[in-house]
Design an enzyme around this catalytic site. Structure first.
Site, short mmCIF file in Angstrom:
data_model
loop_
_atom_site.label_atom_id
_atom_site.label_comp_id
_atom_site.label_asym_id
_atom_site.label_seq_id
_atom_site.Cartn_x
_atom_site.Cartn_y
_atom_site.Cartn_z
N CYS A 138 19.42 -35.98 -22.82
CA CYS A 138 18.42 -36.06 -24.01
C CYS A 138 17.07 -36.32 -23.31
O CYS A 138 15.89 -35.72 -23.76
CB CYS A 138 18.75 -37.36 -24.82
N ASP A 139 16.88 -37.03 -22.22
CA ASP A 139 15.70 -37.51 -21.76
C ASP A 139 15.38 -37.23 -20.09
O ASP A 139 14.30 -37.72 -19.85
CB ASP A 139 15.51 -38.98 -22.00
N CYS A 192 21.22 -41.55 -22.60
CA CYS A 192 21.50 -40.10 -22.52
C CYS A 192 20.57 -39.23 -21.49
O CYS A 192 19.35 -39.10 -21.96
CB CYS A 192 21.43 -39.53 -23.90
#
Length: 323
Positions: A152-153, A149
């Site tokens: 997300c990261d 993701c």
């Protein structure tokens, strides 16, 4: 509403008192849309989602091909609006997981992590999950440099170098997003051309911070506490090299979440649920919608269409059986 009102029985041997009209499994765009349509039709409906409401799209940075948003909209904002709309019509949403389904006659039994309930119809919108590379080091460094993701990261890799594995829409879209943070993004693809739509390809090719490594696969991910390098193999020459890298983002496809219905509904060779154009499975009263079913295109727009059709078909099924 309290648990007894939902007719969820802690004792798995207990008989459910009332019967639901519709149980929806999965809280992605397909499930939420089905919830909107079923609830508006005044069907007694509950939706189960054990993870985050919104499915995979909730972590998408920008959705720009969903009609009505000329400047795009974040996946989180889009699915939040869907959830809010579904709840406004009375849809119950529960964070329990579904472990199995038993279909005997006109009613179906749905087993969940909190007990079971009885329903007239079921709409399966359980979606799909990211495929893994299944190479040494992948599991060890998940969350320590290996990610599925970018939204997300990506921020963890500011001014660092990362690789993106894959050549489809998701891989290229996430690689473009990563260039906002990473110093360099290498796209590793096992073929010599991409599968992504042309507009994404054009954007990626135009970004200096993206470099393509063709005809190549990752054979191992290495490091100490965190990812430090990857072993790369050229699938045409067999040549193996090692590349220093700070992060690995994997976008090589998806696997349907259908383990809980294996042996019940018909699946294709890849595990996706087979339906007709009305979202009907081979079991009367059980429908499937969204990424979990066999289809040509898996997008938010097609999931929403599937969800609407499945709920309408469920309503008609109930009416026909009532007669």
């Amino acid at each position: 509403m309290s648990l007894p009102d939902l007719i969820i029985n802690k004792d798995p041997k207990a008989d459910a008192g009332q019967i639901y009209d519709c149980v929806i499994i999965g809280g992605g765009p397909a499930g939420l849309t089905a919830g909107i349509y079923a609830s508006r039709a005044r069907l007694k409906t509950v939706l189960f989602e054990e993870k985050a409401i919104g499915g995979q799209v909730v972590v998408t940075d920008i959705v720009e091909n969903y009609p009505g948003f000329p400047k795009g909209i974040s996946g989180a904002d889009l699915t939040f609006s869907m959830e809010e709309q579904a709840r406004s019509f009375g849809l119950e949403i529960k964070d329990s997981g579904v472990t199995g389904i038993k279909a005997d006659g006109e009613t179906k039994r749905v087993n969940t992590t909190d007990g079971h309930l009885t329903t007239k119809t079921i709409i399966i919108g359980s979606g799909a999950e990211n495929l893994k590379l299944n190479v040494n080091g992948e599991k060890q460094f998940t969350g320590k440099g290996v990610s599925y993701c970018a939204t997300c990261d990506a921020a963890f890799f500011r001014d660092r170098e990362v690789v993106v594995v894959g050549g489809g829409d998701t891989a290229i879209g996430e690689a473009i997003f990563l260039t906002k943070f990473a110093r360099k993004v290498y796209i590793i693809h096992r073929r010599d051309k991409l599968r992504a739509v042309k507009i994404l390809q054009e954007r990626a090719f135009a970004i200096q911070g993206i470099e393509f490594i063709w005809d190549t696969v990752i054979t191992e991910i290495k490091g100490n506490k965190y990812v430090e390098s990857v072993s790369l193999k050229n699938v045409k020459t067999g040549n193996v090299t090692e590349k220093k890298i700070d992060g690995v983002f994997v976008f090589i496809g998806t696997k349907p979440n259908t383990d809980f219905v294996k042996g019940l509904v018909a699946l294709d060779e890849n595990g996706y649920i087979i339906t007709n154009e009305n979202m009907e499975t081979n079991i009367p009263g059980i429908f499937a919608a969204g990424d979990v079913r066999t289809k040509l295109l898996r997008q938010v727009a097609t999931a929403v269409g599937d969800g609407a059709i499945s709920a309408y078909a469920a309503e008609k099924y109930i009416e026909e059986n009532r007669k």
